[in-house]
Scaffold this active site. Structure first.
Site, PDB file in Angstrom:
ATOM      1  N   HIS A  80       0.839  -1.198   0.000  1.00 31.46           N
ATOM      2  CA  HIS A  80       0.000   0.000   0.000  1.00 31.46           C
ATOM      3  C   HIS A  80       0.872   1.245   0.000  1.00 31.46           C
ATOM      4  CE1 HIS A  80      -4.215   1.271   0.436  1.00 31.46           C
ATOM      5  NE2 HIS A  80      -3.676   2.397   0.855  1.00 31.46           N
TER       6      HIS A  80
ATOM      7  N   ASP B  87     -13.497   2.787   7.208  1.00 34.27           N
ATOM      8  CA  ASP B  87     -12.479   3.532   6.458  1.00 34.27           C
ATOM      9  C   ASP B  87     -13.042   4.007   5.125  1.00 34.27           C
ATOM     10  OD1 ASP B  87      -9.822   4.558   5.801  1.00 34.27           O
ATOM     11  OD2 ASP B  87      -9.903   3.024   4.253  1.00 34.27           O
TER      12      ASP B  87
ATOM     13  N   ARG C 118     -12.901  12.496   4.348  1.00 36.81           N
ATOM     14  CA  ARG C 118     -11.640  13.253   4.497  1.00 36.81           C
ATOM     15  C   ARG C 118     -11.219  13.866   3.174  1.00 36.81           C
ATOM     16  NH1 ARG C 118      -8.014   8.922   5.750  1.00 36.81           N
ATOM     17  NH2 ARG C 118      -6.348  10.427   5.799  1.00 36.81           N
TER      18      ARG C 118
ATOM     19  N   SER D   7      -6.106   4.552   8.495  1.00 36.60           N
ATOM     20  CA  SER D   7      -6.819   4.255   7.256  1.00 36.60           C
ATOM     21  C   SER D   7      -6.125   3.106   6.518  1.00 36.60           C
ATOM     22  CB  SER D   7      -6.842   5.521   6.383  1.00 36.60           C
ATOM     23  OG  SER D   7      -7.191   5.214   5.067  1.00 36.60           O
TER      24      SER D   7
ATOM     25  N   LYS E 163      -7.350  -1.220   6.604  1.00 32.99           N
ATOM     26  CA  LYS E 163      -7.642  -1.961   5.363  1.00 32.99           C
ATOM     27  C   LYS E 163      -6.753  -3.191   5.259  1.00 32.99           C
ATOM     28  CE  LYS E 163      -7.126   1.633   2.463  1.00 32.99           C
ATOM     29  NZ  LYS E 163      -7.617   2.937   2.778  1.00 32.99           N
TER      30      LYS E 163
END
Ligand code: URA
Length: 434
Positions: free
Chosen positions: A82, A161, A168, A183, A187
């Site tokens: 990520h 999230d 956001r 966040s 995930k």
């Protein structure tokens, strides 16, 4: 418990308890707490920050806001990756197929565009018909069959999230260390991979502009991952100018395809090799970084990575012909040069501004409900350190609206600094925390 009291406590700099954090995460997920109260809380967190404990609790509350995927039906060590978000960051599009072609199962959960940065799911939707709304059975089956699947957040997986991320994005509350760490890690924990490789960006196009903040974010995420029993590695890389040359959804897909064809930009290839080798090591393929890089180069050379991308697109309902015929990707009507006003060396590009140019062209969302134009964006002709003659293009704009093209061109020119001499530059890969 009242949401009002939680907002006021955080606004006044207090530390929220586990119960308070769970209360607002659960209430927001169920739709019992409205957007405007959570927006106010996010803004209070933005200014007052969160402690390590609060960040850990927020992560776990969000990870558990839906189901936690059990990937034990997938053979081998599953690796997820990520990025903290950047401009021109098309890494998953090339890296996922590269790693899968090397035999490491890639089971990944991705997101949409956020703030001035793009998102993998939006980019993948450039393939007509492509979907990331997979059932868990199909997700697991795809990873077992072809070695790679990318899913979006569904109502079942880290739904808190999903809602917070979209909120956001449009309330200027993205660039807070605790909100980013929770966040991403919620995930990753919900998606059930065994190992996590994090691509933490630093520089003007990143949410963490300063390197010390990026390192602190990386440390926080590695700590959360370790506490949850996951092998977690973070690579800190430069985002002081766009990654590669292309910025914009379909344009980035094309650049990722070019990379899998062996024609990738140097910085992008370096990032894929660095992250990819960490993924191969985490997945138990080898312990040697040099060997891992060579395996990744080999799957590009012999076409296996490109074919893996086509298989992956096909398995998720997309038109995989576009992998071999990129003219089938969405194309903008107008392609216009942005000429350099004077001659000189490009000494600085305000990278977040380049992301905003793509948003102005229609490549990102103004509100949670906005549709995006996948065809628009910019392709840089020059990067930091390159010389340009007055009148030569600094970049090409891909647009569907001449007025927006004009606005984006002016903003892009204001974002570029031309100088007489080469600027000093920090290394592209800043650090690896493992
Ligand atoms: N990526 C995420 O998934 N979340 C953030 O907050 C930032 C980048």
């Amino acid at each position: 418990m009242r949401m009002y009291d939680i907002i006021m406590k955080k606004r006044n700099g207090g530390e929220l308890t586990k119960e308070e954090i769970r209360f607002f995460v659960e209430g927001y997920t169920k739709g019992e707490i409205p957007d405007y109260q959570v927006s106010a809380l996010m803004m209070a967190v933005y200014f007052q920050k969160m402690t390590e404990n609060e960040t850990g609790e927020l992560t776990m509350a969000m990870a558990r806001s839906g189901d936690m995927l059990d990937l034990s039906a997938i053979h081998g060590i599953k690796v997820d990756k990520h990025s903290t978000g950047g401009v021109g960051d098309k890494t998953s599009l090339a890296l996922g197929p590269m790693v899968a072609a090397c035999g490491i199962p890639v089971a990944k959960m991705s997101g949409r565009g956020l703030g001035h940065t793009g998102g993998t799911i939006d980019k993948l939707e450039s393939f007509q018909g492509f979907t990331t709304a997979l059932t868990r059975e199909r997700f697991i089956d795809n990873v077992n069959r072809i070695g790679i699947a990318i899913m979006g957040q569904t109502a079942d997986l880290a739904p808190a999230d999903k809602k917070l991320y979209a909120l956001r994005d449009v309330t200027a509350t993205v660039d807070n260390m605790s909100l980013i760490a929770s966040s991403i890690m919620s995930k990753k924990l919900a998606a059930g991979a065994d190992a996590i490789v994090l691509d933490v960006k630093t520089g003007s196009g990143a949410f963490m502009k300063e390197e010390h903040d990026a390192i602190a974010l990386a440390e926080e995420m590695v700590r959360i991952g370790r506490n949850a029993g996951k092998k977690t590695v973070a690579v800190i890389s430069d985002m002081d100018q766009p990654l590669g040359y292309a910025v914009g959804n379909a344009l980035e897909v094309k650049e990722a395809i070019d990379t899998l064809n062996g024609k990738g930009p140097q910085d992008f290839v370096e990032l894929c090799l660095t992250l990819g080798s960490q993924m191969l090591i985490a997945g138990g393929k080898t312990e040697n970084e040099g060997e891992a890089r060579e395996m990744l180069r080999a799957v590009i050379r012999d076409g296996r990575a490109l074919n893996k991308l086509a298989e992956f697109v096909d398995a998720q309902g997309g038109d995989s012909r576009a992998v071999y015929h990129t003219e089938l990707l969405p194309q903008a009507d107008l392609i216009l040069p942005i000429p350099a006003p004077v001659s000189g060396v490009v000494s600085h590009i305000a990278c977040d501004e380049v992301g905003i140019c793509s948003l102005i062209l229609g490549g990102g969302r103004e509100t949670k409900e906005s549709a995006i134009d996948l065809s628009v964006g910019l392709v840089l002709c020059k990067k930091v350190g390159d010389y340009v003659e007055a009148g030569q293009p600094l970049a090409m704009i891909h647009a569907n609206d001449p007025e927006k093209a004009g606005q984006a061109a002016s903003r892009f020119l204001a974002a570029c600094t031309l100088d007489e001499k080469e600027p000093e530059r920090a290394p592209f890969i800043r650090a690896i925390l493992s």
